[in-house]
Structure formats: C-alpha cells, structure tokens
Design a protein around this motif. Structure first.
Motif, mmCIF file in Angstrom:
data_model
loop_
_atom_site.group_PDB
_atom_site.id
_atom_site.type_symbol
_atom_site.label_atom_id
_atom_site.label_comp_id
_atom_site.label_asym_id
_atom_site.label_seq_id
_atom_site.Cartn_x
_atom_site.Cartn_y
_atom_site.Cartn_z
ATOM 1 N N VAL A 103 0.824 -1.209 0.000
ATOM 2 C CA VAL A 103 0.000 0.000 0.000
ATOM 3 C C VAL A 103 0.857 1.258 0.000
ATOM 4 C CG1 VAL A 103 -1.803 1.293 1.186
ATOM 5 C CG2 VAL A 103 -1.918 -1.206 1.077
ATOM 6 N N PRO A 104 1.838 1.386 0.935
ATOM 7 C CA PRO A 104 2.699 2.563 0.827
ATOM 8 C C PRO A 104 3.494 2.586 -0.466
ATOM 9 C CG PRO A 104 3.514 1.043 2.505
ATOM 10 C CD PRO A 104 2.140 0.598 2.143
ATOM 11 N N LEU A 105 3.877 1.406 -0.962
ATOM 12 C CA LEU A 105 4.588 1.355 -2.239
ATOM 13 C C LEU A 105 3.737 1.956 -3.350
ATOM 14 C CD1 LEU A 105 7.032 0.317 -3.912
ATOM 15 C CD2 LEU A 105 5.746 -1.796 -4.245
ATOM 16 N N TYR A 106 2.475 1.542 -3.421
ATOM 17 C CA TYR A 106 1.582 2.064 -4.451
ATOM 18 C C TYR A 106 1.294 3.552 -4.256
ATOM 19 C CZ TYR A 106 0.568 -2.857 -5.589
ATOM 20 O OH TYR A 106 0.668 -4.170 -5.958
ATOM 21 N N THR A 107 0.992 3.932 -3.006
ATOM 22 C CA THR A 107 0.606 5.333 -2.780
ATOM 23 C C THR A 107 1.782 6.287 -2.932
ATOM 24 O OG1 THR A 107 0.891 5.139 -0.373
ATOM 25 C CG2 THR A 107 -1.300 4.701 -1.268
ATOM 26 N N TYR A 108 3.005 5.810 -2.657
ATOM 27 C CA TYR A 108 4.179 6.674 -2.785
ATOM 28 C C TYR A 108 4.801 6.618 -4.181
ATOM 29 C CZ TYR A 108 4.373 7.679 2.234
ATOM 30 O OH TYR A 108 4.098 8.120 3.501
ATOM 31 N N ILE A 109 4.696 5.475 -4.853
ATOM 32 C CA ILE A 109 5.396 5.306 -6.133
ATOM 33 C C ILE A 109 4.497 5.592 -7.332
ATOM 34 C CG2 ILE A 109 6.610 3.665 -7.616
ATOM 35 C CD1 ILE A 109 8.190 4.586 -5.160
ATOM 36 N N LEU A 110 3.241 5.129 -7.285
ATOM 37 C CA LEU A 110 2.360 5.382 -8.425
ATOM 38 C C LEU A 110 2.164 6.886 -8.605
ATOM 39 C CD1 LEU A 110 -0.349 2.584 -8.015
ATOM 40 C CD2 LEU A 110 1.638 2.613 -9.540
ATOM 41 N N GLU A 111 1.979 7.261 -9.839
ATOM 42 C CA GLU A 111 1.988 8.680 -10.201
ATOM 43 C C GLU A 111 0.941 9.505 -9.467
ATOM 44 O OE1 GLU A 111 1.285 10.884 -14.352
ATOM 45 O OE2 GLU A 111 2.950 9.448 -14.391
ATOM 46 N N SER A 112 -0.235 8.942 -9.226
ATOM 47 C CA SER A 112 -1.314 9.697 -8.591
ATOM 48 C C SER A 112 -2.291 8.749 -7.914
ATOM 49 C CB SER A 112 -2.057 10.544 -9.621
ATOM 50 O OG SER A 112 -2.728 9.702 -10.550
ATOM 51 N N SER A 113 -3.194 9.309 -7.105
ATOM 52 C CA SER A 113 -4.228 8.480 -6.480
ATOM 53 C C SER A 113 -5.162 7.906 -7.534
ATOM 54 C CB SER A 113 -5.024 9.300 -5.460
ATOM 55 O OG SER A 113 -5.691 10.381 -6.071
ATOM 56 N N ILE A 141 -9.831 -5.200 18.564
ATOM 57 C CA ILE A 141 -9.136 -4.714 17.378
ATOM 58 C C ILE A 141 -9.626 -3.313 17.002
ATOM 59 C CG2 ILE A 141 -8.793 -5.100 14.902
ATOM 60 C CD1 ILE A 141 -9.001 -8.130 15.545
ATOM 61 N N PHE A 142 -10.928 -3.105 17.079
ATOM 62 C CA PHE A 142 -11.500 -1.792 16.777
ATOM 63 C C PHE A 142 -10.870 -0.717 17.655
ATOM 64 C CE2 PHE A 142 -14.591 1.496 17.920
ATOM 65 C CZ PHE A 142 -14.940 1.992 16.672
ATOM 66 N N LEU A 143 -10.827 -0.967 18.960
ATOM 67 C CA LEU A 143 -10.266 0.020 19.881
ATOM 68 C C LEU A 143 -8.775 0.223 19.635
ATOM 69 C CD1 LEU A 143 -12.052 -0.959 23.230
ATOM 70 C CD2 LEU A 143 -12.514 1.023 21.774
ATOM 71 N N GLY A 144 -8.058 -0.861 19.434
ATOM 72 C CA GLY A 144 -6.622 -0.748 19.192
ATOM 73 C C GLY A 144 -6.307 0.086 17.968
ATOM 74 N N MET A 145 -7.068 -0.122 16.907
ATOM 75 C CA MET A 145 -6.810 0.629 15.678
ATOM 76 C C MET A 145 -7.198 2.094 15.812
ATOM 77 S SD MET A 145 -7.628 -1.881 12.492
ATOM 78 C CE MET A 145 -6.865 -0.682 11.423
ATOM 79 N N MET A 146 -8.334 2.361 16.434
ATOM 80 C CA MET A 146 -8.785 3.747 16.551
ATOM 81 C C MET A 146 -7.923 4.531 17.544
ATOM 82 S SD MET A 146 -10.897 3.939 14.252
ATOM 83 C CE MET A 146 -10.975 5.704 14.534
ATOM 84 N N PHE A 147 -7.445 3.879 18.588
ATOM 85 C CA PHE A 147 -6.623 4.574 19.582
ATOM 86 C C PHE A 147 -5.245 4.942 19.017
ATOM 87 C CE2 PHE A 147 -8.946 2.562 23.458
ATOM 88 C CZ PHE A 147 -9.997 3.446 23.269
ATOM 89 N N TYR A 148 -4.790 4.165 18.003
ATOM 90 C CA TYR A 148 -3.453 4.416 17.455
ATOM 91 C C TYR A 148 -3.496 4.695 15.953
ATOM 92 C CZ TYR A 148 -2.332 2.435 21.971
ATOM 93 O OH TYR A 148 -2.276 2.199 23.329
ATOM 94 N N LEU A 149 -4.601 5.263 15.491
ATOM 95 C CA LEU A 149 -4.763 5.543 14.062
ATOM 96 C C LEU A 149 -3.731 6.547 13.562
ATOM 97 C CD1 LEU A 149 -6.419 4.955 11.538
ATOM 98 C CD2 LEU A 149 -7.969 6.815 12.190
ATOM 99 N N ASP A 150 -3.321 7.467 14.411
ATOM 100 C CA ASP A 150 -2.337 8.467 14.001
ATOM 101 C C ASP A 150 -0.981 7.853 13.693
ATOM 102 O OD1 ASP A 150 -4.091 10.544 14.101
ATOM 103 O OD2 ASP A 150 -3.532 11.219 16.108
ATOM 104 N N ILE A 151 -0.765 6.631 14.158
ATOM 105 C CA ILE A 151 0.459 5.906 13.800
ATOM 106 C C ILE A 151 0.215 5.066 12.549
ATOM 107 C CG2 ILE A 151 2.111 4.147 14.555
ATOM 108 C CD1 ILE A 151 1.600 5.057 17.426
ATOM 109 N N LEU A 152 -0.916 4.381 12.537
ATOM 110 C CA LEU A 152 -1.242 3.509 11.402
ATOM 111 C C LEU A 152 -1.357 4.273 10.088
ATOM 112 C CD1 LEU A 152 -3.930 1.193 13.050
ATOM 113 C CD2 LEU A 152 -1.591 0.571 12.428
ATOM 114 N N LYS A 153 -1.729 5.543 10.162
ATOM 115 C CA LYS A 153 -1.973 6.305 8.933
ATOM 116 C C LYS A 153 -0.723 6.466 8.079
ATOM 117 C CE LYS A 153 -1.324 10.963 10.868
ATOM 118 N NZ LYS A 153 -2.004 12.220 11.225
ATOM 119 N N PHE A 154 0.452 6.244 8.661
ATOM 120 C CA PHE A 154 1.678 6.444 7.903
ATOM 121 C C PHE A 154 1.941 5.330 6.898
ATOM 122 C CE2 PHE A 154 2.490 9.309 11.468
ATOM 123 C CZ PHE A 154 2.950 10.428 10.792
#
Length: 496
Positions: free
Chosen positions: A29-39, A323-336
């Motif tokens: 996912v980061p490979l595609y979002t960073y390498i592909l020309e556009s969204s 899992i829901f709580l874990g992801m939402m509590f640390y979404l600011d990390i996962l977003k990278f």
C-alpha cells in the motif's frame, strides 16, 4: 471446551498466516501510494481488483462451501467429492479465461480502459487461476493441513511482493544504472500495469505449488453427485454475488457516479487506500472463517453443538471490539502506511471497522441456513444488502463521495445482520449471550467516545490516555469472560 480449543488452534494458524500475509500486502500500500503517479492510478487498482473479487465468486459458484458440506456428509466419499469439484471448477475457469482473453478489447472499452485492453486479459487469467486454486486450498483445510495451507498462501504473497518491488523499484533503478539489462522487456511508462503483471506471475506460481494436491484428485466424475452439489451450491452463488457486491459494489460503480472521470478515479484511490488501513478487522474475520466453516460442518455431523456456536460468536465479538479500539486509539500511527495525500479519507476508518464487525457477526449467524439446508435465505439477505448498498451509493456518492460508500457498507451489514438473527431464531434457534454482547459493545463504544471527547494535541498525553483505555477494556474482558488461568501456555502462571 476441547472443540473450542481446537477452533482456537486452527484460527491461530490461519490467523497468523493471514495476518502476516495481509501485513506483507500492507507493505504494498505505501509502495503504491508513494510510487504510483497519482491516487487516480491507485483508483485503477482498486476498481479492477473489485471486479476481480466479484468474478472470483461467480467462477467458484458456491462449490467451495458445497465441497465442505458433502465431504463431511455421512455416506459420501470425500475423495470423489473433491475430484468432482476440482474437475467442474477447472473446466469453467478455463472457459472463462479463454473467452476473457479474446474479448479483452471490447470489455476494456466498456469499463473505460480502452488504452490498456491487456489489463482485462490479465484480470481474466488471474481470476481463472484463483478460482481453480480455491478447491485444492479447500481440500487442505478439509484435511486440517493448516500449516501447508499457510505456507503456500504466504509463498504466493511473497512472490507477489518481490515482483512488485522488482517492477516498481528495481527496474526504474536499473534503467538509470544499467538500462541494457532490462530495456528488452521493461517499459518505464507502463506504471500501474506492472501491478497486474506481478499478480499474474504469482498466480501461476501458486498453481504450480498446489500441483501435489491437484494430482490427488481422481478422474471420478459423478453426475448424480454433481447435481446434488449444484443444487446445494448454486443458491450460494446468488448469496456470494450479493455478498461480494456488498463489499465491492461501491468500488465498481464509483467511477460512474462522479461526473469527472479523473476526479472519480482519484477519490476512489483515496477511499481504496483508507480501506486498506482498516484491513486488520477483515483479516481477523477471514481467519476465523477459514477455521470456523469446516469446524461447523464437522461438529454438526457429530451432534448438536449450539453452545459452542454461541460461545464462538461471543468471543469473536470480544476480540473484534478489541481490534476496533486498538486501531482507533493508534490511528495516528497507522496512517503512515499511506501517503499523506490520502489522509483526508481516514474519517471512513471507524465506519469501515464497524461494518467489518457486523459482517463477521452476519457470517457467524449464517450457520443456521447452512446447517438446515436453507441457503436460499442467505441469498435473500445478501440481495437485500446489495439493494441497500446500491441505493445509498447511487443516491449520495455524487454529493458526499466516499463517505456515502462507507455509510452504505455500515447500513447494509447492520440490517442483514439483524434480520439474519431474527430468522435464525425461528429456523435454528441458538441462545446467544445477548446480554454480554450488548455490554461489550457498550463498554467498547463508551471507551472510544471518551477518547474522542478528551482528544488532545499532546502526543504523550493522548497515547497515554488511549493506552489506559485499552487496558481497561482488556481488564474488563479478563475479569468477565477470559480468566488468565484459562489462557493456554501462560495460564499455568496464574491461580484459579
């Protein structure tokens, strides 16, 4: 309890392989979002892979579940069932691949990819191979060869990742330092097309690794058996089509609901990338399904196990909410894991996560119509969900873009989950622990609400509070339903 431990063991093996596999796919996912020309280019990937998911359901036409049903059925020869299923799926998959290859041009024109008809040819062959491989994979699950299943699955993913890295990072580098080594096959302007090339090669590799399982099938084609299997499985085809449309319809029709095609692809790319952020919940649901479906039919053959089904539902919900709580509590990390250009779509993540929970509950509830052979009800429910999905997307996507798509998924699974429960209590009543389930939802959503109300820009304070809230949920689970002494391995260190 021994049955539950066996379910937990199988879920752990499938879960580890799937979590690891999906994590490795996350790396793309980061490979595609960073390498592909556009969204917009990632929007192309999202759109065509949505079509792939739909076509895969059509090409397997319920025969995977049909295989489990008849292989575990008293009086049926599991080897003959396997052979029948493999020959049937293999034949239809080959026909589809040939037709798709030769009609790739006209299909590409209809879907808006007239400049790249080969994308359609790739997709048709990929889907055909995946559909065929579904049956030997199911045979491994039937034989409880979870480790081999996991190794082959992970090998395919590793090959896919390696090829993506080669085409999207390695080849551009080689074109700069040693162009003569690759310029005979590599086109630096092909871009997103190499995503599909990598997938195709990986599918061929996977098929080759499954050859030992494929060879175990004997040329035993029993028309009578096939007729019975199709009678059971074809209603599941309608169920599968409607079910997968609930998951992919938004990504299939999205480009047609926004007037500017380029804007539509760009918005779809953002939506698709943020969907990947929520993938952990889908991974858990899928891992649970791999172990749960063969377990259900095998246990039903040995007698009524309604208590175990009810316990499985409760524990699925407990860990889904964790899992829901874990992801939402640390979404600011996962977003990278995705490029900042895509972050505007992160607001769909909590909606998508909750939709996945409802989807998992709906799947667990579906045992009633599978065990009483009323699979048509599954089709009815899924078609209802599909109608809800289409109506909300068509009505609101032009105004609210992908937020409407996320809301459609939420509404779809909530409604069919509720109706499935009510129907199940009529035809195959199971005494689910509704009180505990309601309490866990209330506690989890309450903790999530608290984290939103006391949100702060101070990172240390924010994560400290969220960590405390997550520990409170875990402590509540341990106190109420999961005593530490009952946990495998570490339980011996805790007193009853």
């Amino acid at each position: 309890m021994s049955e539950m431990k066996n379910l937990a063991k199988q879920t752990a093996i499938y879960g580890i392989s799937n979590i690891l596999g999906k994590f490795l796919n996350w790396c793309l996912v980061p490979l595609y979002t960073y390498i592909l020309e556009s969204s917009a280019e990632y929007g192309t990937v999202t759109n065509l892979y949505a079509w792939t998911a739909l076509l895969l359901v059509i090409l397997t036409y319920g025969m995977e579940t049909g295989f489990f049903r008849f292989a575990n059925k008293e009086g049926e020869d599991s080897t003959k069932v396997y052979s029948n299923t493999l020959i049937t799926i293999g034949t239809t998959s080959a026909i589809f691949a040939i037709i798709g290859y030769f009609l790739s041009g006209p299909i590409a024109n209809i879907l808006g990819y007239s400049d790249h008809p080969e994308y359609i040819a790739y997709i048709c062959i990929i889907v055909a191979l995946d559909a065929f491989c579904t049956i030997p994979f199911a045979y491994l699950r039937f034989q409880n060869k979870s480790f081999k299943f996991a190794m082959i699955t992970l090998s395919k993913i590793m090959v896919t990742i390696a090829l993506n890295l080669f085409f999207l990072l390695g080849c551009p580098y080689l074109m700069k330092v040693a162009p003569s080594t690759i310029d005979w096959f590599y086109d630096p302007n092909y871009g997103v097309g190499y995503v599909f090339v990598a997938n195709l090669i990986a599918c061929l590799f996977c098929t080759a690794t499954l050859l030992p399982e494929i060879r175990k099938a004997k040329l035993q084609y029993d028309k009578t058996l096939l007729k019975k299997m199709l009678g059971y499985s074809l209603p599941l085809l309608l169920l599968g089509i409607a079910g997968i449309m609930n998951q992919t319809a938004d990504k299939i029709i999205f480009p047609y609901l926004i007037e500017d095609p380029q804007v539509a692809r760009a918005e779809l790319g953002i939506y698709g990338a943020c969907f990947k952020v929520a993938m952990v919940m889908m991974v858990f649901t899928q891992a649970f399904r791999y172990a749960y479906e063969p377990y259900v039919f095998a246990q039903n053959k040995n007698g009524d196990k309604k208590k175990e089904y009810a316990d499985a539902m409760k524990f699925f919900i407990i860990f889904s909410l964790l899992i829901f709580l874990g992801m939402m509590f640390y979404l600011d990390i996962l977003k990278f894991i995705i490029k900042s250009d895509y972050w505007s779509g992160l607001r769909v993540v909590p909606i998508v996560l909750m939709s996945y929970i409802f989807q998992g509950i709906f799947f667990n509830l579906s045992i009633w119509y599978k065990l009483v052979d009323k699979t048509q009800y599954g089709a009815y429910l899924s078609f209802l969900g599909m109608i809800i999905t289409f109506i909300i997307n068509i009505a609101f996507v032009p105004t609210f873009s992908y937020m409407a798509s996320a809301a459609a998924s939420f509404c779809c699974y909530f409604v069919i989950m509720l109706i499935s429960y009510l129907l199940g209590q009529k035809f195959y009543p199971i005494q689910y622990d509704l009180k505990s389930i309601a309490i866990y939802f209330a506690v989890a959503l309450g903790l999530f609400g608290i984290s939103q109300l006391i949100a702060t820009e101070n990172i240390v304070i924010k994560y400290s509070i969220n960590t405390i809230l997550l520990i409170l949920y875990i402590a509540f689970v341990v106190k109420r339903d999961f005593p530490l002494h009952a946990i495998p391995v570490i339980g011996k260190f805790f007193k009853k």
